[in-house]
Write a protein that holds these residues in place. Structure first.
Motif, PDB file in Angstrom:
ATOM      1  N   ALA A  96       0.847  -1.201   0.000  1.00  0.00           N
ATOM      2  CA  ALA A  96       0.000   0.000   0.000  1.00  0.00           C
ATOM      3  C   ALA A  96       0.877   1.244   0.000  1.00  0.00           C
ATOM      4  O   ALA A  96       1.977   1.252   0.569  1.00  0.00           O
ATOM      5  CB  ALA A  96      -0.927   0.027   1.215  1.00  0.00           C
ATOM      6  N   ARG A 102       0.448   8.535  -4.356  1.00  0.00           N
ATOM      7  CA  ARG A 102       0.303   7.545  -5.430  1.00  0.00           C
ATOM      8  C   ARG A 102       0.617   8.153  -6.799  1.00  0.00           C
ATOM      9  O   ARG A 102       0.484   9.355  -6.982  1.00  0.00           O
ATOM     10  CB  ARG A 102      -1.113   6.963  -5.416  1.00  0.00           C
ATOM     11  CG  ARG A 102      -1.319   6.085  -4.204  1.00  0.00           C
ATOM     12  CD  ARG A 102      -2.728   5.517  -4.124  1.00  0.00           C
ATOM     13  NE  ARG A 102      -2.904   4.867  -2.808  1.00  0.00           N
ATOM     14  CZ  ARG A 102      -4.061   4.453  -2.332  1.00  0.00           C
ATOM     15  NH1 ARG A 102      -5.159   4.578  -3.049  1.00  0.00           N
ATOM     16  NH2 ARG A 102      -4.117   3.893  -1.134  1.00  0.00           N
ATOM     17  N   GLY A 105       5.559   6.369  -8.582  1.00  0.00           N
ATOM     18  CA  GLY A 105       6.532   5.283  -8.660  1.00  0.00           C
ATOM     19  C   GLY A 105       6.934   4.692  -7.321  1.00  0.00           C
ATOM     20  O   GLY A 105       7.868   3.887  -7.263  1.00  0.00           O
ATOM     21  N   VAL A 106       6.230   5.041  -6.242  1.00  0.00           N
ATOM     22  CA  VAL A 106       6.626   4.527  -4.921  1.00  0.00           C
ATOM     23  C   VAL A 106       6.377   3.008  -4.843  1.00  0.00           C
ATOM     24  O   VAL A 106       7.273   2.237  -4.450  1.00  0.00           O
ATOM     25  CB  VAL A 106       5.876   5.260  -3.782  1.00  0.00           C
ATOM     26  CG1 VAL A 106       6.277   4.676  -2.424  1.00  0.00           C
ATOM     27  CG2 VAL A 106       6.160   6.749  -3.834  1.00  0.00           C
ATOM     28  N   THR A 108       6.116   0.957  -7.315  1.00  0.00           N
ATOM     29  CA  THR A 108       7.034   0.304  -8.264  1.00  0.00           C
ATOM     30  C   THR A 108       8.376   0.048  -7.585  1.00  0.00           C
ATOM     31  O   THR A 108       8.936  -1.041  -7.678  1.00  0.00           O
ATOM     32  CB  THR A 108       7.222   1.206  -9.507  1.00  0.00           C
ATOM     33  OG1 THR A 108       5.932   1.446 -10.085  1.00  0.00           O
ATOM     34  CG2 THR A 108       8.122   0.555 -10.541  1.00  0.00           C
ATOM     35  N   GLU A 129      -2.105 -12.353  -4.950  1.00  0.00           N
ATOM     36  CA  GLU A 129      -3.466 -12.216  -5.451  1.00  0.00           C
ATOM     37  C   GLU A 129      -3.857 -10.751  -5.382  1.00  0.00           C
ATOM     38  O   GLU A 129      -3.463 -10.051  -4.450  1.00  0.00           O
ATOM     39  CB  GLU A 129      -4.483 -12.990  -4.601  1.00  0.00           C
ATOM     40  CG  GLU A 129      -4.311 -14.482  -4.598  1.00  0.00           C
ATOM     41  CD  GLU A 129      -3.431 -14.936  -3.451  1.00  0.00           C
ATOM     42  OE1 GLU A 129      -3.382 -14.227  -2.423  1.00  0.00           O
ATOM     43  OE2 GLU A 129      -2.775 -15.986  -3.595  1.00  0.00           O
ATOM     44  N   THR A 130      -4.627 -10.322  -6.362  1.00  0.00           N
ATOM     45  CA  THR A 130      -5.171  -8.963  -6.285  1.00  0.00           C
ATOM     46  C   THR A 130      -6.581  -8.951  -6.866  1.00  0.00           C
ATOM     47  O   THR A 130      -6.911  -9.757  -7.737  1.00  0.00           O
ATOM     48  CB  THR A 130      -4.237  -7.946  -6.979  1.00  0.00           C
ATOM     49  OG1 THR A 130      -4.689  -6.638  -6.689  1.00  0.00           O
ATOM     50  CG2 THR A 130      -4.169  -8.134  -8.474  1.00  0.00           C
ATOM     51  N   PRO A 136      -5.102  -0.126 -10.746  1.00  0.00           N
ATOM     52  CA  PRO A 136      -3.729   0.340 -10.507  1.00  0.00           C
ATOM     53  C   PRO A 136      -2.783  -0.795 -10.127  1.00  0.00           C
ATOM     54  O   PRO A 136      -1.643  -0.850 -10.599  1.00  0.00           O
ATOM     55  CB  PRO A 136      -3.870   1.334  -9.344  1.00  0.00           C
ATOM     56  CG  PRO A 136      -5.301   1.732  -9.343  1.00  0.00           C
ATOM     57  CD  PRO A 136      -6.078   0.575  -9.883  1.00  0.00           C
ATOM     58  N   ARG A 143       3.121  -4.478 -15.502  1.00  0.00           N
ATOM     59  CA  ARG A 143       4.234  -3.681 -16.033  1.00  0.00           C
ATOM     60  C   ARG A 143       5.572  -4.261 -15.565  1.00  0.00           C
ATOM     61  O   ARG A 143       6.567  -4.189 -16.258  1.00  0.00           O
ATOM     62  CB  ARG A 143       4.065  -2.226 -15.558  1.00  0.00           C
ATOM     63  CG  ARG A 143       4.949  -1.230 -16.206  1.00  0.00           C
ATOM     64  CD  ARG A 143       4.456   0.208 -16.043  1.00  0.00           C
ATOM     65  NE  ARG A 143       3.693   0.516 -14.862  1.00  0.00           N
ATOM     66  CZ  ARG A 143       4.219   0.761 -13.661  1.00  0.00           C
ATOM     67  NH1 ARG A 143       5.505   0.721 -13.487  1.00  0.00           N
ATOM     68  NH2 ARG A 143       3.433   1.057 -12.651  1.00  0.00           N
TER      69      ARG A 143
HETATM   70  C1  LIG Z   1      -1.767  -0.072  -6.059  1.00  0.00           C
HETATM   71  C2  LIG Z   1      -0.883   0.965  -5.381  1.00  0.00           C
HETATM   72  C3  LIG Z   1       0.003   0.258  -4.360  1.00  0.00           C
HETATM   73  C4  LIG Z   1      -0.020   1.661  -6.436  1.00  0.00           C
HETATM   74  O1  LIG Z   1       0.860   2.579  -5.766  1.00  0.00           O
HETATM   75  P1  LIG Z   1       1.614   3.786  -6.547  1.00  0.00           P
HETATM   76  O2  LIG Z   1       2.728   4.224  -5.714  1.00  0.00           O
HETATM   77  O3  LIG Z   1       0.612   4.775  -6.981  1.00  0.00           O
HETATM   78  O4  LIG Z   1       2.171   3.004  -7.828  1.00  0.00           O
HETATM   79  P2  LIG Z   1       3.238   3.605  -8.866  1.00  0.00           P
HETATM   80  O5  LIG Z   1       3.304   5.084  -8.725  1.00  0.00           O
HETATM   81  O6  LIG Z   1       4.500   2.840  -8.732  1.00  0.00           O
HETATM   82  O7  LIG Z   1       2.568   3.244 -10.209  1.00  0.00           O
HETATM   83  C5  LIG Z   1       1.356   3.919 -10.542  1.00  0.00           C
HETATM   84  C6  LIG Z   1       1.536   4.762 -11.772  1.00  0.00           C
HETATM   85  O8  LIG Z   1       2.484   5.804 -11.589  1.00  0.00           O
HETATM   86  C7  LIG Z   1       3.403   5.822 -12.703  1.00  0.00           C
HETATM   87  N1  LIG Z   1       4.748   6.201 -12.269  1.00  0.00           N
HETATM   88  C8  LIG Z   1       5.760   5.371 -11.988  1.00  0.00           C
HETATM   89  N2  LIG Z   1       6.845   6.077 -11.639  1.00  0.00           N
HETATM   90  C9  LIG Z   1       6.503   7.367 -11.701  1.00  0.00           C
HETATM   91  C10 LIG Z   1       7.203   8.572 -11.435  1.00  0.00           C
HETATM   92  N3  LIG Z   1       8.482   8.565 -11.043  1.00  0.00           N
HETATM   93  N4  LIG Z   1       6.525   9.717 -11.576  1.00  0.00           N
HETATM   94  C11 LIG Z   1       5.240   9.724 -11.974  1.00  0.00           C
HETATM   95  N5  LIG Z   1       4.526   8.602 -12.227  1.00  0.00           N
HETATM   96  C12 LIG Z   1       5.155   7.453 -12.096  1.00  0.00           C
HETATM   97  C13 LIG Z   1       3.440   4.420 -13.141  1.00  0.00           C
HETATM   98  O9  LIG Z   1       3.834   4.336 -14.511  1.00  0.00           O
HETATM   99  C14 LIG Z   1       2.040   3.975 -12.933  1.00  0.00           C
HETATM  100  O10 LIG Z   1       1.265   4.324 -14.021  1.00  0.00           O
HETATM  101  P3  LIG Z   1       0.359   3.251 -14.745  1.00  0.00           P
HETATM  102  O11 LIG Z   1       0.496   1.943 -14.033  1.00  0.00           O
HETATM  103  O12 LIG Z   1      -0.981   3.858 -14.602  1.00  0.00           O
HETATM  104  O13 LIG Z   1       0.890   3.208 -16.098  1.00  0.00           O
HETATM  105  C15 LIG Z   1      -1.735   2.061  -4.671  1.00  0.00           C
HETATM  106  O14 LIG Z   1      -2.708   2.522  -5.566  1.00  0.00           O
HETATM  107  C16 LIG Z   1      -2.414   1.568  -3.388  1.00  0.00           C
HETATM  108  O15 LIG Z   1      -1.841   1.645  -2.296  1.00  0.00           O
HETATM  109  N6  LIG Z   1      -3.667   1.094  -3.515  1.00  0.00           N
HETATM  110  C17 LIG Z   1      -4.407   0.596  -2.360  1.00  0.00           C
HETATM  111  C18 LIG Z   1      -3.853  -0.719  -1.839  1.00  0.00           C
HETATM  112  C19 LIG Z   1      -3.752  -1.739  -2.934  1.00  0.00           C
HETATM  113  O16 LIG Z   1      -4.605  -1.839  -3.799  1.00  0.00           O
HETATM  114  N7  LIG Z   1      -2.679  -2.558  -2.870  1.00  0.00           N
HETATM  115  C20 LIG Z   1      -2.418  -3.590  -3.824  1.00  0.00           C
HETATM  116  C21 LIG Z   1      -3.045  -4.847  -3.321  1.00  0.00           C
HETATM  117  S1  LIG Z   1      -2.414  -6.208  -4.256  1.00  0.00           S
END
Ligand SMILES: CC(C)(COP(=O)(O)OP(=O)(O)OC[C@H]1O[C@@H](n2cnc3c(N)ncnc32)[C@H](O)[C@@H]1OP(=O)(O)O)[C@@H](O)C(=O)NCCC(=O)NCCS
Length: 186
Positions: A96, A102, A105-106, A108, A129-130, A136, A143
């Motif tokens: 999370a 969000r 890239g955190v 990632t 599992e998701t 997202p 990816r």
């Molecule tokens: C799913 C989740 C963990 C993603 O976290 P996040 O930090 O937003 O993910 P990222 O930033 O790494 O990736 C999201 C997007 O940002 C983009 N991104 C990556 N690096 C980046 C950067 N340096 N600058 C700007 N955007 C960036 C990515 O390309 C990605 O875009 P896309 O996938 O839409 O193409 C977050 O939405 C979350 O906590 N959700 C609730 C809990 C959850 O669902 N957990 C997963 C359960 S399996």
């Protein structure tokens, strides 16, 4: 604090491996961050099950200014011996990122660190599992090379279905069932 997608993060976030000495400071924040988006809250024992045994597979992203928790990934790695060739299977149990952070890239970075840590401990594969509706998360994992291995109908208590995703790190012997997740983890 609200950040837009194009905005820079407040300085370089610090990425820190969890360790037991950090429990008092960070476990409440980890629980709060993860339970916010969960359809089923986990008890403290679930967190301790993972964090006590696999602290080295848990990474936190911290705000550099006040060291508050921005994101976390929790994993485990075990030998899966149900097949003629035992495999070392990593499992991403929780991930999370706090909503204002969000899209930067955190997650990632956290997933890459977890993959690296499991690969360096000779994991053959990493599974998770998701929810199928979690676009997202699906985009993030796909990816990074994860493949959909199975759809799990009505997997969650809320009735939603899930996908099991797998990242193969090494070739696994042909007598290994490609979707053998017959013993449930977590
Ligand atoms: C799913 C989740 C963990 C993603 O976290 P996040 O930090 O937003 O993910 P990222 O930033 O790494 O990736 C999201 C997007 O940002 C983009 N991104 C990556 N690096 C980046 C950067 N340096 N600058 C700007 N955007 C960036 C990515 O390309 C990605 O875009 P896309 O996938 O839409 O193409 C977050 O939405 C979350 O906590 N959700 C609730 C809990 C959850 O669902 N957990 C997963 C359960 S399996």
């Amino acid at each position: 604090m609200e950040l837009d997608k194009g905005d820079d993060l407040p300085g370089e976030l610090k990425y820190v491996q969890y360790e037991h000495s950090l429990e008092a400071r960070y476990l409440p924040a980890i629980r709060a961050l993860i339970s916010k988006d969960l359809s089923e809250p986990y008890s403290i024992y679930v967190y301790r099950y993972f964090l006590c045994q696999w602290a080295h597979l848990c990474f936190m992203a911290l705000n550099p200014v006040d060291c508050s928790l921005v994101g976390v990934i929790v994993c485990k790695l075990e030998v899966h011996a149900a097949h003629s060739t035992p495999t070392r299977r990593g499992y991403i149990a929780m991930l999370a990122v706090a909503s204002p952070y969000r899209g930067h890239g955190v997650a990632t970075e956290l997933v890459k660190k977890a993959i690296e840590a499991m690969a360096s401990r000779k994991a053959d594969e990493i599974v998770l599992e998701t929810e199928e509706t979690n676009v997202p998360a699906m985009r993030l994992y796909e990816r990074l090379g994860f493949l959909r291995s199975k759809k799990l109908h009505r997997y969650y208590l809320n009735g939603n279905s899930a996908y099991r995703l797998v990242l193969l790190l090494r070739s696994i012997s042909p007598d290994h069932n490609p979707d053998p997740y017959d013993e449930q983890v977590s």
